[in-house]
Design a protein around this motif. Structure first.
Motif, PDB file in Angstrom:
ATOM      1  N   LYS A  49       0.673  -1.054   0.027  1.00  0.00           N
ATOM      2  CA  LYS A  49       0.062   0.103   0.051  1.00  0.00           C
ATOM      3  C   LYS A  49       0.625   1.340  -0.144  1.00  0.00           C
ATOM      4  CE  LYS A  49      -4.280   1.488   2.162  1.00  0.00           C
ATOM      5  NZ  LYS A  49      -4.742   1.928   0.963  1.00  0.00           N
ATOM      6  N   GLY A  50       0.732   2.092  -0.814  1.00  0.00           N
ATOM      7  CA  GLY A  50       1.358   3.426  -0.874  1.00  0.00           C
ATOM      8  C   GLY A  50       2.409   3.451  -2.003  1.00  0.00           C
ATOM      9  N   ALA A  75      -5.044   4.449  -8.491  1.00  0.00           N
ATOM     10  CA  ALA A  75      -5.535   4.927  -7.248  1.00  0.00           C
ATOM     11  C   ALA A  75      -6.588   4.154  -6.477  1.00  0.00           C
ATOM     12  CB  ALA A  75      -6.069   6.457  -7.581  1.00  0.00           C
ATOM     13  N   GLY A  78      -4.687   1.208  -4.146  1.00  0.00           N
ATOM     14  CA  GLY A  78      -3.777   1.598  -3.339  1.00  0.00           C
ATOM     15  C   GLY A  78      -2.398   2.204  -3.583  1.00  0.00           C
ATOM     16  N   GLY A  80       0.415   4.701  -3.911  1.00  0.00           N
ATOM     17  CA  GLY A  80       0.582   5.973  -3.155  1.00  0.00           C
ATOM     18  C   GLY A  80       1.077   7.141  -4.137  1.00  0.00           C
ATOM     19  N   ARG A  81       1.578   6.629  -5.276  1.00  0.00           N
ATOM     20  CA  ARG A  81       2.144   7.943  -6.054  1.00  0.00           C
ATOM     21  C   ARG A  81       2.601   7.255  -7.429  1.00  0.00           C
ATOM     22  NH1 ARG A  81       5.113  12.636  -5.331  1.00  0.00           N
ATOM     23  NH2 ARG A  81       4.544  12.651  -3.210  1.00  0.00           N
ATOM     24  N   SER A 170      -3.457  15.502  -6.951  1.00  0.00           N
ATOM     25  CA  SER A 170      -3.834  14.601  -6.248  1.00  0.00           C
ATOM     26  C   SER A 170      -5.147  13.727  -6.959  1.00  0.00           C
ATOM     27  CB  SER A 170      -4.575  14.869  -4.977  1.00  0.00           C
ATOM     28  OG  SER A 170      -3.448  15.319  -4.107  1.00  0.00           O
ATOM     29  N   GLY A 172      -7.761  11.069  -5.412  1.00  0.00           N
ATOM     30  CA  GLY A 172      -8.123  10.177  -4.451  1.00  0.00           C
ATOM     31  C   GLY A 172      -6.824  10.729  -3.410  1.00  0.00           C
ATOM     32  N   ASN A 173      -6.347   9.435  -2.754  1.00  0.00           N
ATOM     33  CA  ASN A 173      -5.491   9.304  -1.878  1.00  0.00           C
ATOM     34  C   ASN A 173      -4.024   9.389  -2.560  1.00  0.00           C
ATOM     35  OD1 ASN A 173      -7.309   9.372   0.297  1.00  0.00           O
ATOM     36  ND2 ASN A 173      -7.382   7.269   0.261  1.00  0.00           N
ATOM     37  N   MET A 174      -4.118   9.257  -3.983  1.00  0.00           N
ATOM     38  CA  MET A 174      -2.794   9.042  -4.724  1.00  0.00           C
ATOM     39  C   MET A 174      -2.285  10.542  -5.174  1.00  0.00           C
ATOM     40  SD  MET A 174      -2.390   6.277  -7.866  1.00  0.00           S
ATOM     41  CE  MET A 174      -2.692   7.574  -9.065  1.00  0.00           C
ATOM     42  N   LYS A 175      -0.769  10.447  -5.176  1.00  0.00           N
ATOM     43  CA  LYS A 175      -0.335  11.672  -5.853  1.00  0.00           C
ATOM     44  C   LYS A 175       0.026  11.273  -7.212  1.00  0.00           C
ATOM     45  CE  LYS A 175       0.036  14.307  -2.114  1.00  0.00           C
ATOM     46  NZ  LYS A 175      -1.485  14.806  -1.876  1.00  0.00           N
TER      47      LYS A 175
END
Ligand code: VG1
Ligand code: CO
Length: 577
Positions: A49-50, A75, A78, A80-81, A170, A172-175
């Motif tokens: 994750k990430g 995204a 999971g 992260g980038r 961004s 969602g939680n992803m860059k």
């Protein structure tokens, strides 16, 4: 922004080939097709994750749409980038460079390489692991297995991402970090080659040209070639001209930046420099047939001193001198023999590797240098373990692919810069360097015949027929050639012990000459049968300069034993290289 779980049904044809999954754009645009494959990647690679992934492609038609889909799926899975090349552009070697430099978990590269693009052309996708190289077979097999059982995929419900300017957004939680696709790569090239010397060469010239008067005895292969004798004196002050044909593919911006801006080649040295979604309607394959703009220039009056081209995704290269073609197998051998002239390789080579159908020219250099030489199946993924284990520094394939352990992909522009570095150091013409090489090591005369778009059954029939005849072929005599043995090449990876079978039929003659038959694993229509021909000539200078003449007997034998014309109805190959 929610994550959607989309129900789907498997497609049965998502088996990655020699280099990823390649299909018609129309196949990729079927509902769920790309999504299924991308989810199969995520399900197989088990990224923590990430994790960070690199993403980009050769800019062909459907590149931008595919990137939007992959970003939203990343995204939702999971990641992260994502490091994304600006405009969605990233050459294959640059992707490998960036994965390694920023130590990302892996990367997704969108390309069908040398295959034509456009709405009716081809598209492709492949996954590269954290070493920067194409996923090994155990990973691609896991992806394929997953694609056959997939029932759903994950997708973030979000607006499209803007990726035409450098910066971070961004999703969602992803860059999503959009970066300049050229600068990291250009920096790596500057660390490997003597840019000052190349700049100097391009500004001044001073290359010795072959002397038309040179006689065969003077160029006896038994004698070391003297730098001055046999060559006309230098044309002092004459500019050293180069042409690089980017074929409207991904390397345009890379070549402009490196050759014109950083090395000072005059504007216009890079032609067809603007990447187009359909490569201007061309076939972005750097060979004598498809790189016709460059070939016309290099074989015309006032030809430049050096010409080169690269393919759709920038990992292939063709090297030309003035009216002179360097076979990729010879190019690998010349680079190996001259490697220490480039700062990045001045320590020498740990070893070299070539794919099985590639000529044994580099083997002779390895022998002279007393370093190991490995023979692998076709496809760059087999070189990765050898390089990771420090066993080889340089590797190459007959299919216009050359590279080193600076990345884990073959690298078109790198090969061009390597040649320029050698030319800058030796101040001889391309032709002289190759002729001198042959004089020293002998010449592995080489050619490949491609029969494209054959009915699959007919092509498989040829292969089966050959295999059925192994027993009768062994020991058989054809003119001056006697068959020593034949087999279906299989490879045991010396690092992890994995075994790859069925990698091509080899007919090996007692004098070391060979005929190899293989079915391509990159085509998208019917089957492509490749016939590789190689004959060793110790006395190279006076005889059979034309490879087709020198190989005529072997070509006849190949056609005879394979029953190719009868079984496929083809009189002539589609492409000869
Ligand atoms: C061809 C070449 C092979 C190369 C592969 C990918 O594969 O023969 O040497 O590694 O293309 O190159 P096949 O299976 O069609 O013979 V690239 O530049 O198309 O990614
Ligand atoms: Co390619």
């Amino acid at each position: 922004m929610g994550i959607r779980i989309v129900s789907t049904r498997p497609f049965s044809d998502q088996k990655p080939g020699t280099s990823g999954l390649r299909k018609k754009v129309t196949a990729f645009r079927q509902p769920h097709y790309l999504e299924n494959f991308v989810q199969s990647i995520f399900d197989s690679i088990a990224a923590p994750k990430g994790a960070t992934l690199v993403l980009g492609g050769d800019g062909r038609y459907y590149n931008r749409e595919a990137i939007q889909i992959i970003l939203k799926m990343a995204a939702a899975n999971g990641i992260g980038r994502v490091l994304l090349g600006r405009g969605g552009i990233l050459s294959t070697p640059a992707a490998s460079c960036v994965i390694r430099k920023y130590q990302t978990f892996g990367g997704i590269i969108l390309s069908a390489s040398h295959n034509p693009g456009g709405p009716d052309g081809d598209f492709g996708i492949k996954y590269n692991t954290g070493n920067g190289g194409p996923a090994p077979e155990k990973v691609t097999e896991a992806i394929f297995a997953r694609s056959k059982t997939i029932v759903e995929y994950r997708m973030l419900d979000a607006a499209d991402v803007a990726f035409d300017a450098v910066g971070e957004t961004s999703l969602g939680n992803m860059k999503v970090q959009v970066f300049d696709p050229v600068s990291d790569y250009a920096e790596l090239m500057e660390s490997l080659f003597d840019f000052a010397a190349i700049r100097n060469l391009l500004a001044a010239g001073d290359i010795a040209q072959p002397d038309a008067q040179t006689s065969c005895t003077e160029m006896s292969p038994l004698r070391p070639f003297p730098q001055s004798a046999g060559y006309a004196s230098n044309v002092s002050g004459a500019r050293f001209h180069i042409k690089f044909d980017a074929m409207h593919a991904v390397n345009g911006p890379y070549a402009k930046e490196i050759l014109e801006r950083r090395l000072g080649a005059p504007a216009g040295s890079v032609i067809n420099a603007v990447p187009l979604v359909d490569f201007g309607g061309g076939h972005p394959d750097p060979n004598l047939t498809y790189a016709h703009d460059l070939v016309e220039i290099m074989y015309g009056a006032e030809a430049p001193d050096f010409g080169a081209a690269s393919d759709g995704d920038g990992d292939r290269n063709m090297i030309l001198g003035q009216r002179f073609f360097v076979t990729p197998s010879d190019s690998l051998a010349v680079l190996a023999a001259n490697a220490t002239l480039a700062p990045g390789y001045e320590q020498g080579l740990a070893g070299v590797a070539r794919s099985m159908p590639t000529s044994a020219a580099v083997d002779r250099v390895a022998q002279a240098l007393n370093i190991p030489c490995y023979e692998t199946p076709t496809g760059w993924k087999f070189f990765g373990n050898l390089m990771d284990a420090g066993k080889v520094t340089l590797c190459g394939e007959e299919s216009f692919g050359t590279g080193s352990d600076h990345v884990r992909e073959k690298d078109g522009l790198w090969a061009v810069l390597f040649w320029l570095n050698i030319l800058a150091a030796r101040r001889l013409s391309v032709e002289s360097i190759v002729r001198e090489h042959w004089a020293k090591y002998g010449r592995n005369v080489y050619s490949r015949y491609d029969y494209e778009g054959l009915p699959t059954e007919a092509a498989q029939g040829v292969m089966q027929h050959l295999k059925n005849n192994f027993a009768t072929l062994a020991g058989a005599q054809f003119g001056k050639y006697t068959v020593k043995y034949c087999d279906d090449f299989s490879y045991t990876d010396p690092v992890d012990g994995s075994v790859s079978t069925g990698q091509g039929v080899r007919i090996i003659f007692t004098d070391g000459s060979r005929i190899v038959f293989r079915l391509s694993g990159t085509g998208t229509e019917g089957a492509t049968l490749r016939v590789y021909l190689e004959a060793f000539e110790a006395d190279v200078v006076c005889h059979h300069l034309d490879a087709q003449v020198a190989l005529a007997d072997l070509i006849g034998i190949a056609l005879q034993i394979s029953e190719l014309k009868l079984r496929t109805g083809r009189e002539q190959p589609t492409v000869i290289t």
